[in-house]
Design a protein around this motif. Structure first.
Motif, PDB file in Angstrom:
ATOM      1  N   GLN A 239       0.811  -1.207   0.000  1.00  0.00           N
ATOM      2  CA  GLN A 239       0.000   0.000   0.000  1.00  0.00           C
ATOM      3  C   GLN A 239       0.848   1.263   0.000  1.00  0.00           C
ATOM      4  O   GLN A 239       0.511   2.249  -0.668  1.00  0.00           O
ATOM      5  N   VAL A 240       1.949   1.254   0.750  1.00  0.00           N
ATOM      6  CA  VAL A 240       2.724   2.488   0.898  1.00  0.00           C
ATOM      7  C   VAL A 240       3.771   2.670  -0.187  1.00  0.00           C
ATOM      8  O   VAL A 240       4.185   3.808  -0.470  1.00  0.00           O
ATOM      9  N   ALA A 284      11.814   6.187   3.793  1.00  0.00           N
ATOM     10  CA  ALA A 284      10.738   7.179   3.648  1.00  0.00           C
ATOM     11  C   ALA A 284       9.388   6.638   4.084  1.00  0.00           C
ATOM     12  O   ALA A 284       8.537   7.391   4.575  1.00  0.00           O
ATOM     13  N   HIS A 285       9.171   5.335   3.925  1.00  0.00           N
ATOM     14  CA  HIS A 285       7.865   4.751   4.225  1.00  0.00           C
ATOM     15  C   HIS A 285       7.847   3.997   5.556  1.00  0.00           C
ATOM     16  O   HIS A 285       6.909   3.234   5.823  1.00  0.00           O
ATOM     17  N   GLY A 290      15.609   0.681  13.571  1.00  0.00           N
ATOM     18  CA  GLY A 290      16.989   0.637  14.042  1.00  0.00           C
ATOM     19  C   GLY A 290      17.727   1.896  13.673  1.00  0.00           C
ATOM     20  O   GLY A 290      17.819   2.239  12.487  1.00  0.00           O
ATOM     21  N   SER A 291      18.259   2.590  14.655  1.00  0.00           N
ATOM     22  CA  SER A 291      18.883   3.893  14.389  1.00  0.00           C
ATOM     23  C   SER A 291      20.116   3.756  13.503  1.00  0.00           C
ATOM     24  O   SER A 291      20.330   4.563  12.595  1.00  0.00           O
ATOM     25  N   ARG A 292      20.936   2.752  13.729  1.00  0.00           N
ATOM     26  CA  ARG A 292      22.132   2.572  12.900  1.00  0.00           C
ATOM     27  C   ARG A 292      21.758   2.193  11.483  1.00  0.00           C
ATOM     28  O   ARG A 292      22.371   2.658  10.509  1.00  0.00           O
ATOM     29  N   THR A 293      20.751   1.336  11.362  1.00  0.00           N
ATOM     30  CA  THR A 293      20.298   0.930  10.036  1.00  0.00           C
ATOM     31  C   THR A 293      19.768   2.132   9.269  1.00  0.00           C
ATOM     32  O   THR A 293      20.091   2.319   8.088  1.00  0.00           O
ATOM     33  N   LEU A 294      18.977   2.959   9.933  1.00  0.00           N
ATOM     34  CA  LEU A 294      18.415   4.134   9.274  1.00  0.00           C
ATOM     35  C   LEU A 294      19.512   5.122   8.860  1.00  0.00           C
ATOM     36  O   LEU A 294      19.444   5.722   7.784  1.00  0.00           O
ATOM     37  N   GLN A 301      21.142   6.928   0.485  1.00  0.00           N
ATOM     38  CA  GLN A 301      20.185   7.799  -0.187  1.00  0.00           C
ATOM     39  C   GLN A 301      20.738   9.210  -0.410  1.00  0.00           C
ATOM     40  O   GLN A 301      20.706   9.741  -1.522  1.00  0.00           O
ATOM     41  N   GLU A 302      21.237   9.825   0.634  1.00  0.00           N
ATOM     42  CA  GLU A 302      21.596  11.246   0.571  1.00  0.00           C
ATOM     43  C   GLU A 302      22.936  11.499  -0.095  1.00  0.00           C
ATOM     44  O   GLU A 302      23.122  12.520  -0.764  1.00  0.00           O
TER      45      GLU A 302
END
Length: 476
Positions: A239-240, A284-285, A290-294, A301-302
């Motif tokens: 859905q997302v 984004a979705h 997990g903070s390290r994973t993010l 991405q950036e």
């Protein structure tokens, strides 16, 4: 041969008699999957069985033409028509190819000709051109045209992944007086950007990301990427996520796949890095925890969303064009690894790039673990031989183009006096859709008419170089 008209006639007759054989020889090379494997120094097959097999085929072709053949320990092979105390003119091409990847319309190692194109992995990069160079030597052998310098062809098997082939050759062999590298565009490449390969690594074991795989080679923009996540409802993910993503339920979780557009890392126009696309979507979705994973996915991405280095802080432009970046991404043992390809300007400072990479990685909890540099190449456009070759190509092709710089790298950068010179044409648009038909792309194809044109130019180039080298020696 007393005139250019007579030379043209002999070349035309030679091509008429040999075109079909040239196509068949190129097909024979394309049928061999010569993707280089992990480097194994000291082995008789330093780049794997495929590369060894394609060199065996090259040796067979060279011996068939009664060339003096030298095997350089599985790194490459040289076929020599004649040696000379005055030095030699060398052709340099490669027989290794990048992995075929997916999304082909036909089996990549079953070559065929259609609509004037030779199709198959390696057809454009670089096997058809290698055969054209081999037949240049055959032309001089058959015609018995006298040359004041030796003439040889070196075929390597590590051009795509480190260029250990030509470096090994030069550790055992003197460089040519001038080198022709048929692995680019006409009229002549006078500058090649530097290439820096950089590995990054960061921990991603604190969340629900079980696997991530997007690309296998530094210099290929990934056309597909996938991630496996646990504790995510597949219907919610469907859905997302946009329709360009697919979601598949697995016993351990879900697999999300993203599609992009493949291409050569040095020429990112029209490509779409699927690994970057997937990393952005997962974050984004809210599908990843997990903070390290993010933070690691944010780095992907950036810092790599722009293929021109803006995210890493290394954007740069000079006479060789814009700096470019590409990343393949994979997950191993709870750590995310990035294989990064950077093509930097001829006048750009490499040490400054490395510092900026380290700083960018640190901001996201990542670490720069390895770099390997291939410095830029430059031959002055007014070098007498370079200028003469550029004029020759323009005259033969009916064009009026200046010499150019590029982000692609060739064997020329390791030779003291050499240039990438054809066989492709910059004035002829590709008939294929974006992301298809080119080198490093699915459905790779080589326009055969371009090979026949290049063959004629290469024969004349040998005569031009031979004459100019002799004049230089007389003046000195």
């Amino acid at each position: 041969m007393k005139s250019s008209q007579e030379l043209d006639w002999h070349i035309s007759q030679f091509l008429e008699a040999n075109q079909e054989a040239m196509i068949e020889d190129a097909k024979g090379l394309i049928r061999i999957n010569s993707v280089g494997l992990a480097y194994n120094p000291g082995s008789s097959q330093p780049f794997g069985e495929g590369c060894s097999s394609v060199l065996d085929e090259a040796i067979r072709l060279m011996q068939r033409e009664k060339l003096d053949v030298t095997d350089f320990d599985g790194y490459g092979v040289k076929g020599e028509l004649a040696a000379s105390e005055r030095g030699s003119i060398g052709f340099f091409a490669h027989l290794d190819v990048v992995p075929e990847g997916g999304d082909w319309s036909f089996p990549p190692y079953e070559p065929f000709v259609r609509d004037g194109y030779l199709f198959g992995r390696g057809a454009m990069d670089n096997k058809a051109a290698a055969v054209a160079a081999l037949y240049v030597l055959k032309f001089f052998a058959d015609s018995k045209l006298p040359l004041g310098h030796g003439l040889y062809l070196f075929l390597g098997c590590n051009e795509e992944n480190g260029m250990r082939d030509i470096r090994h050759f030069l550790s055992r062999h003197e460089p040519p007086q001038f080198g022709i590298v048929p692995d680019a565009y006409f009229p002549l490449c006078f500058a090649e950007k530097g290439m820096l390969r950089a590995d990054f690594e960061g921990e991603v074991a604190d969340g629900n990301l079980l696997a991530f795989n997007g690309g296998t080679e530094y210099n290929v923009v990934p056309a597909a990427a996938s991630a496996i996540l646990r504790d995510v409802d597949p219907e919610h993910a469907r859905q997302v996520l946009p329709g360009s993503f697919t979601v598949e339920a697995l016993p351990e979780g879900i697999r999300i796949t993203a599609s992009g557009k493949a291409g050569h890392a040095a020429f990112p126009e029209g490509t779409d890095n699927a690994a970057v696309k997937l990393a952005a979507a997962l974050a984004a979705h809210g599908l990843v925890r997990g903070s390290r994973t993010l933070r690691a996915l944010a780095f992907v991405q950036e810092c790599f969303a722009s293929p021109y280095g803006h995210g890493l802080g290394i954007a740069f432009r000079d006479m060789s064009g814009e700096a470019t970046v590409n990343a393949a991404v994979r997950m191993e043992n709870g750590r995310l690894r990035l294989l990064c390809d950077i093509r930097y300007g001829v006048t750009q400072e490499k040490s400054g790039i490395q510092q900026l990479l380290e700083e960018a990685a640190a901001r996201y909890g990542m670490r720069l673990t390895r770099t390997e540099d291939s410095p830029p190449h430059y031959i002055a456009p007014d070098d007498p031989i370079a200028a003469a070759l550029c004029d020759l190509a323009n005259r033969e092709l009916g064009t009026n183009q200046p010499p150019y710089a590029m982000g692609g790298i060739t064997h020329a950068r390791w030779l003291p006096r050499a240039a990438a010179f054809g066989p492709l044409r910059r004035d002829k648009p590709s008939p294929f859709p974006a992301g298809r038909g080119g080198g490093h792309q699915p459905d790779e194809a080589m326009y055969l008419e371009a090979i026949w044109e290049a063959f004629q130019i290469y024969v004349k180039a040998v005569l031009v170089i031979d004459k100019l080298l002799s004049e230089e020696k007389e003046q000195n």
